[in-house]
Write a protein that holds these residues in place. Structure first.
Motif, short mmCIF file in Angstrom:
data_model
loop_
_atom_site.label_atom_id
_atom_site.label_comp_id
_atom_site.label_asym_id
_atom_site.label_seq_id
_atom_site.Cartn_x
_atom_site.Cartn_y
_atom_site.Cartn_z
N GLY A 109 0.83 -1.19 0.00
CA GLY A 109 0.00 0.00 0.00
C GLY A 109 0.86 1.24 0.00
O GLY A 109 2.09 1.18 -0.09
N LYS A 110 0.23 2.39 0.14
CA LYS A 110 0.94 3.66 0.03
C LYS A 110 1.86 3.90 1.23
O LYS A 110 1.50 3.67 2.37
N VAL A 111 3.05 4.34 0.93
CA VAL A 111 4.05 4.81 1.89
C VAL A 111 4.34 3.76 2.98
O VAL A 111 3.97 3.92 4.15
N PRO A 112 5.01 2.65 2.60
CA PRO A 112 5.39 1.66 3.61
C PRO A 112 6.45 2.20 4.56
O PRO A 112 7.35 2.94 4.15
N ALA B 287 5.75 -8.52 7.71
CA ALA B 287 4.70 -7.54 8.01
C ALA B 287 5.21 -6.16 7.62
O ALA B 287 6.37 -5.83 7.88
N VAL B 288 4.36 -5.38 6.97
CA VAL B 288 4.72 -4.03 6.52
C VAL B 288 3.68 -3.06 7.05
O VAL B 288 2.47 -3.25 6.83
N THR B 289 4.13 -2.02 7.74
CA THR B 289 3.20 -0.97 8.18
C THR B 289 3.15 0.14 7.13
O THR B 289 4.12 0.39 6.43
N LEU B 290 1.98 0.78 7.05
CA LEU B 290 1.75 1.84 6.09
C LEU B 290 1.45 3.14 6.82
O LEU B 290 0.91 3.13 7.94
N THR B 291 1.77 4.25 6.18
CA THR B 291 1.51 5.56 6.78
C THR B 291 0.05 5.74 7.14
O THR B 291 -0.29 6.34 8.16
N PHE B 292 -0.83 5.21 6.31
CA PHE B 292 -2.26 5.45 6.51
C PHE B 292 -2.90 4.34 7.33
O PHE B 292 -3.86 3.68 6.93
N ASP B 293 -2.30 4.08 8.52
CA ASP B 293 -2.93 3.33 9.61
C ASP B 293 -3.26 1.88 9.26
O ASP B 293 -4.32 1.37 9.65
N LYS B 294 -2.36 1.22 8.55
CA LYS B 294 -2.59 -0.18 8.20
C LYS B 294 -1.30 -0.99 8.36
O LYS B 294 -0.20 -0.45 8.35
N MET B 295 -1.49 -2.31 8.50
CA MET B 295 -0.38 -3.26 8.47
C MET B 295 -0.75 -4.40 7.53
O MET B 295 -1.83 -4.99 7.65
N GLU B 296 0.14 -4.68 6.58
CA GLU B 296 -0.09 -5.74 5.60
C GLU B 296 0.82 -6.93 5.92
O GLU B 296 1.97 -6.75 6.31
N ILE B 297 0.28 -8.13 5.72
CA ILE B 297 1.04 -9.36 5.93
C ILE B 297 1.33 -10.00 4.58
O ILE B 297 0.45 -10.13 3.72
N PHE B 298 2.59 -10.40 4.39
CA PHE B 298 3.02 -11.11 3.19
C PHE B 298 3.61 -12.45 3.62
O PHE B 298 4.55 -12.50 4.42
N LEU B 299 3.05 -13.54 3.08
CA LEU B 299 3.47 -14.89 3.47
C LEU B 299 4.50 -15.41 2.48
O LEU B 299 4.27 -15.43 1.27
N THR C 65 -4.82 -7.76 5.87
CA THR C 65 -4.49 -6.37 6.19
C THR C 65 -5.20 -5.99 7.48
O THR C 65 -6.38 -6.32 7.66
N TYR C 66 -4.48 -5.30 8.37
CA TYR C 66 -5.02 -4.95 9.68
C TYR C 66 -4.97 -3.44 9.88
O TYR C 66 -4.00 -2.79 9.48
N LEU C 67 -5.99 -2.91 10.51
CA LEU C 67 -5.98 -1.50 10.89
C LEU C 67 -5.12 -1.33 12.13
O LEU C 67 -5.17 -2.14 13.06
N THR C 68 -4.33 -0.26 12.14
CA THR C 68 -3.44 0.00 13.27
C THR C 68 -3.88 1.18 14.12
O THR C 68 -3.35 1.40 15.21
N GLY C 69 -4.82 1.97 13.63
CA GLY C 69 -5.32 3.11 14.39
C GLY C 69 -4.43 4.33 14.34
O GLY C 69 -4.82 5.41 14.76
N SER C 70 -3.21 4.17 13.83
CA SER C 70 -2.24 5.26 13.80
C SER C 70 -1.07 4.79 12.96
O SER C 70 -0.83 3.59 12.82
N ARG C 71 -0.29 5.71 12.43
CA ARG C 71 0.88 5.31 11.65
C ARG C 71 1.94 4.71 12.58
O ARG C 71 2.05 5.08 13.74
#
Length: 376
Positions: A138-141, A158-170, A182-188
């Protein structure tokens, strides 16, 4: 800790007026600057890893201003070979290491904030690499967190994104990945770590989420299949920036230490081993504490902390005491050129003592500080 700083200021004023009270002393001067190494422009992150399998700690910096990695292979005497430069993608600010293709050779994983992807450099075991096709995110890892999240002995990410998300790559074990949840993180989140924080055999993730309105350490308990439970928030409102893990009290549990964007403070959370943590322990370094590294930085058996202070352009040694508190004042070392954003540690001169490397983002250098033996 703020009260202690105010007390120190009071003692300084008192001493200047001859009232007879003594100031607390910083810990012994255990480090000296050994050399300074040129790297790419704008080093934003620095790690220690043995890239050429010679049992010596090498250095890698991510250089955000000219989109490169700098690799410095150790000679084992506190010096390093000529800097190797590897082009990557736009705005690399985070480096992680792991064995992506299951060949027992360290590989490098690098984010690209500017292009929405992460890059993998497969190591050959001699300090050179083969670049794999970029993995789209996603945008701005921001943070890159490698670990085996589904228990198949293959490295996932696991990759966190600026826009409050975390993506998992297996990971498939050959350098390719499939997109997971993809998980919401509530904050960058600029930083995160993995570990089994509740001792159930599954890998969990702890994120430092730093937006002031909803800042916290968010703990995602792994299910062992590459997915995670709804996160639990701890250390709320402390604006965590950079997070590291370490067993700080030698009880076999992974504790959390993090710098904060609030009040120049840092915090330690000692694990209870069930996914919860004891009450925070507060300590301080210099102005604008950012990157952290932990190790034995003197001759006692306590694990200490070194922190790069971006605003005061130095790094601070924060020495542990036997009662799980920290010595104050700290021992500070000026970083030439200023704006240190990266710090790491390792035995760079092969003398069985832990040394420190710190990167100046403004001067495009890495400074090597070697530890000296202090005799009591």
């Amino acid at each position: 800790m703020k009260i202690f700083k105010l007390l120190c200021l009071f003692l300084i004023a008192c001493k200047s007026m001859g009232c007879g009270l003594e100031l607390p002393s910083p810990p012994p001067d255990t480090f000296y600057k050994h050399n300074q190494l040129k790297v790419g422009r704008g080093p934003a992150h620095l790690i220690t890893v043995d890239l050429n399998l010679d049992d010596l700690p090498d250095l890698v910096s991510a250089n955000a201003k000219n989109n490169t990695l700098s690799v410095l292979l150790s000679n084992g005497d506190g010096t390093f070979r000529k800097t190797l430069t590897f082009p990557v993608a736009s705005e690399p600010t985070t480096i992680a290491t792991g064995d992506v293709n299951s060949d027992s050779i360290p590989d490098l994983l690098i984010n690209s904030r500017g292009e929405g992807q992460f890059i993998i450099l497969l190591g050959y075991g001699n300090g050179s690499f083969r670049r794999l096709p970029a993995i789209k995110t996603g945008k701005v890892p921001l943070a890159i967190i490698p670990a085996d999240f589904n228990g198949d002995n293959k490295l996932d990410v696991a990759v966190t994104l600026t826009f409050d998300k975390m993506e998992i790559f297996l990971g498939s074990g050959d350098g390719t990945f499939s997109k997971g949840e993809t998980y919401l993180t509530g904050s960058r989140s600029f930083s995160g770590v993995s570990g089994d924080f509740n001792r159930d055999g599954n890998i969990d993730i702890a994120l430092a989420t730093s937006s002031s309105a909803s800042s916290a350490i968010r703990l995602y308990i792994g299910k062992g299949n590459g997915t995670f439970n709804k996160p639990r928030s701890i250390a709320k409102g402390l604006v965590p920036l950079v997070l590291v893990k370490k067993d700080m009290n030698n009880n076999g549990l992974q504790d959390l230490i993090f710098s904060s964007g609030q009040g120049d403070n840092m915090y330690m959370l000692l694990s209870k081993g069930d996914g919860t943590f004891k009450e925070k322990i507060t300590f301080s370094g210099g102005g604008g504490p950012i990157a952290l590294t932990v190790g034995h930085f003197n001759s006692d058996n306590q694990i200490d902390i070194a922190v790069a202070n971006s605003r005061s352009s130095n790094f601070s040694l924060v020495m542990r005491l036997a009662n799980e508190s920290f010595h104050y004042p700290t021992r500070d070392y000026i970083v030439d050129g200023g704006t240190p954003l990266g710090i790491t540690s390792g035995d760079y001169n092969n003398d069985n003592m832990t040394d420190i490397a710190v990167a100046s983002n403004a001067k495009n250098t890495i400074e090597i500080y070697l530890q000296r033996k202090i005799f009591k």
